[in-house]
Design a protein around this motif. Structure first.
Motif, mmCIF file in Angstrom:
data_model
loop_
_atom_site.group_PDB
_atom_site.id
_atom_site.type_symbol
_atom_site.label_atom_id
_atom_site.label_comp_id
_atom_site.label_asym_id
_atom_site.label_seq_id
_atom_site.Cartn_x
_atom_site.Cartn_y
_atom_site.Cartn_z
ATOM 1 N N GLY A 122 39.556 43.475 41.857
ATOM 2 C CA GLY A 122 38.922 43.828 42.663
ATOM 3 C C GLY A 122 38.302 45.184 43.441
ATOM 4 N N GLN A 123 37.645 44.502 43.786
ATOM 5 C CA GLN A 123 37.041 46.652 44.433
ATOM 6 C C GLN A 123 36.882 45.830 46.287
ATOM 7 N N SER A 124 37.070 44.341 46.459
ATOM 8 C CA SER A 124 36.495 44.705 47.713
ATOM 9 C C SER A 124 37.887 44.705 48.907
ATOM 10 N N GLY A 125 37.901 44.988 50.484
ATOM 11 C CA GLY A 125 38.353 45.027 51.035
ATOM 12 C C GLY A 125 39.029 43.542 51.633
ATOM 13 N N ILE A 126 40.649 43.947 51.888
ATOM 14 C CA ILE A 126 41.534 42.726 52.385
ATOM 15 C C ILE A 126 40.879 42.472 53.940
ATOM 16 N N ALA A 127 40.529 40.784 54.181
ATOM 17 C CA ALA A 127 40.476 40.358 55.925
ATOM 18 C C ALA A 127 41.501 39.951 55.950
ATOM 19 N N LYS A 128 41.890 40.211 57.437
ATOM 20 C CA LYS A 128 43.474 39.273 57.379
ATOM 21 C C LYS A 128 43.154 38.699 59.103
ATOM 22 N N PHE A 129 43.218 37.187 59.059
ATOM 23 C CA PHE A 129 43.569 36.106 60.554
ATOM 24 C C PHE A 129 44.835 35.865 60.459
ATOM 25 N N GLY A 130 46.225 36.023 61.311
ATOM 26 C CA GLY A 130 46.983 35.182 61.330
ATOM 27 C C GLY A 130 48.080 35.655 60.559
ATOM 28 N N ASP A 131 48.726 34.338 59.283
ATOM 29 C CA ASP A 131 49.636 34.841 58.357
ATOM 30 C C ASP A 131 47.974 34.642 56.926
ATOM 31 N N ARG A 132 47.290 34.349 57.472
ATOM 32 C CA ARG A 132 45.977 34.715 56.037
ATOM 33 C C ARG A 132 45.486 35.768 55.138
ATOM 34 N N LEU A 133 45.831 36.257 53.770
ATOM 35 C CA LEU A 133 44.976 37.310 53.821
ATOM 36 C C LEU A 133 43.685 36.723 52.642
ATOM 37 N N TYR A 134 42.805 37.357 52.503
ATOM 38 C CA TYR A 134 41.211 37.115 52.185
ATOM 39 C C TYR A 134 40.823 37.984 51.638
ATOM 40 N N PHE A 135 40.264 38.329 49.994
ATOM 41 C CA PHE A 135 39.752 38.899 49.005
ATOM 42 C C PHE A 135 39.039 37.937 48.080
ATOM 43 N N THR A 136 38.714 39.210 47.420
ATOM 44 C CA THR A 136 37.858 38.845 45.982
ATOM 45 C C THR A 136 38.339 40.142 44.554
ATOM 46 N N THR A 137 38.458 38.951 43.779
ATOM 47 C CA THR A 137 38.341 40.040 42.233
ATOM 48 C C THR A 137 38.126 39.381 41.245
ATOM 49 N N MET A 138 37.400 39.679 39.799
ATOM 50 C CA MET A 138 36.200 39.546 38.732
ATOM 51 C C MET A 138 36.781 38.547 38.460
ATOM 52 N N GLU A 139 36.106 38.209 37.788
ATOM 53 C CA GLU A 139 37.248 36.272 36.801
ATOM 54 C C GLU A 139 37.313 37.165 35.961
ATOM 55 N N PRO A 140 38.571 36.557 35.373
ATOM 56 C CA PRO A 140 39.640 37.676 34.305
ATOM 57 C C PRO A 140 39.020 37.056 33.300
ATOM 58 N N LEU A 141 39.199 38.373 32.166
ATOM 59 C CA LEU A 141 38.597 38.509 30.821
ATOM 60 C C LEU A 141 39.362 37.315 29.760
ATOM 61 N N ARG A 142 38.858 37.152 29.259
ATOM 62 C CA ARG A 142 39.227 36.466 27.839
ATOM 63 C C ARG A 142 40.317 37.364 27.095
ATOM 64 N N ASN A 143 40.436 38.455 27.087
ATOM 65 C CA ASN A 143 41.236 39.521 26.300
ATOM 66 C C ASN A 143 41.166 41.152 26.328
ATOM 67 N N ALA A 144 41.753 41.901 25.929
ATOM 68 C CA ALA A 144 41.695 42.924 26.114
ATOM 69 C C ALA A 144 40.742 43.498 25.862
ATOM 70 N N ARG A 145 40.314 42.613 24.318
ATOM 71 C CA ARG A 145 38.825 43.190 23.257
ATOM 72 C C ARG A 145 37.538 43.052 24.387
ATOM 73 N N SER A 146 37.516 41.534 25.405
ATOM 74 C CA SER A 146 36.345 41.607 25.950
ATOM 75 C C SER A 146 36.421 42.608 26.361
ATOM 76 N N ARG A 147 34.083 42.439 26.780
ATOM 77 C CA ARG A 147 33.744 43.339 26.870
ATOM 78 C C ARG A 147 33.216 42.833 28.390
ATOM 79 N N LYS A 148 33.282 44.061 29.317
ATOM 80 C CA LYS A 148 33.744 44.232 30.686
ATOM 81 C C LYS A 148 32.881 44.999 31.285
ATOM 82 N N ASP A 149 31.579 43.866 31.396
ATOM 83 C CA ASP A 149 30.777 43.388 32.297
ATOM 84 C C ASP A 149 30.816 41.836 31.701
ATOM 85 N N GLY A 150 30.321 42.250 33.751
ATOM 86 C CA GLY A 150 30.290 39.940 33.718
ATOM 87 C C GLY A 150 30.146 40.191 35.481
#
Length: 263
Positions: free
Chosen positions: A35-63
């Protein structure tokens, strides 16, 4: 952009660390995907995003599907996650950006996650969905969307083209900053001037205290927003989205700028 929305803080932060030497490292957490987002912090929480997990290592790296996460800021434990489906695909971990690039924003009680491929979701701090918003992002150019959402009071400032049914929408759709009601997800206003989605809008105040956002236009790959240059856009009540001033700057650029009350 930090507690004041201007990418600066007066709080102390570690300026030396090493994962290899375990120096100034509080925790290490394995994530489900990149994932390429920054991390937002408030108190004891962190918020961020990642891409949806690929099914396996051979999956097309797009989505374009993205997952928003909340984590414990002291342990790194993932507390909950939320899906943000896409209307457009991007390469995973692209050299410039991907669908997960925009950072979440939070006021402590709510958090807003953005998928730059056409989705925003507002959640409570425990992960309950308050509202969702979808839109049609621009397509047909290299995926390089560098803008960051801004939370200004009860307004979420995002970047989108005008709506498909908006008569002011250009044939080659321009991007604009859009004020969204943070509580409902409804559009409040759209800026008069456009900005290139390569640009990172920056919040600040003028010398007389007017809240405003600096935006930029122009770039490679024939981005349509013009003329190339900068605009200062008001966030003052009753004048939201109106241009305070515009400066034409010839040439091509990928804008990352800063400003203060004087310059």
């Amino acid at each position: 952009g930090g507690p004041d929305g201007n990418w600066m803080t007066k709080e102390r932060a570690p300026h030396r660390w090493s994962v290899a030497d375990n120096r100034n490292i509080l925790f290490k957490t394995e994530l489900p995907e990149t994932g390429q987002s920054g991390i937002a912090k408030f108190g004891d929480r962190l918020y961020f995003t990642t891409m949806e997990p690929l099914r396996n290592a051979r999956s097309r790296k797009d989505g374009g599907n993205v997952t928003g996460h909340a984590a414990d800021a002291n342990t790194g434990e993932l507390l909950w996650s939320i899906d943000l489906p896409a209307k457009e695909e991007s390469p995973y971990a692209y050299g410039f950006s991907d669908s997960s690039t925009p950072s979440p924003v939070t006021n402590g009680t709510h958090v807003w996650f953005t998928n730059s491929s056409g989705h925003i979701v507002c959640c409570t701090a425990d992960g309950s969905v308050v509202w969702r918003r979808t839109w049609d992002p621009t397509t047909g150019r290299p995926f390089n969307k560098q803008y960051e959402p801004i939370l200004h009071g009860n307004t979420l400032v995002s970047v989108e083209p005008r709506d498909l049914r908006d008569p002011r929408r250009q044939a080659d759709a321009w991007n604009h900053i859009r004020g969204i009601d943070a509580k409902t997800g409804k559009t409040l206003w759209v800026s008069d001037d456009g900005l290139t989605h390569y640009n990172t809008p920056v919040l600040g105040k003028t010398h007389n205290g007017t809240p405003a956002v600096m935006i930029g236009r122009g770039g490679h790959h024939d981005v349509p927003e013009g003329p190339s240059g900068l605009s200062l856009v008001s966030l003052a009540k009753g004048s939201e989205g109106k241009t305070i001033w515009k400066a034409d700057i010839p040439g091509k650029a990928l804008y990352n700028m800063h400003w203060n009350r004087d310059r």
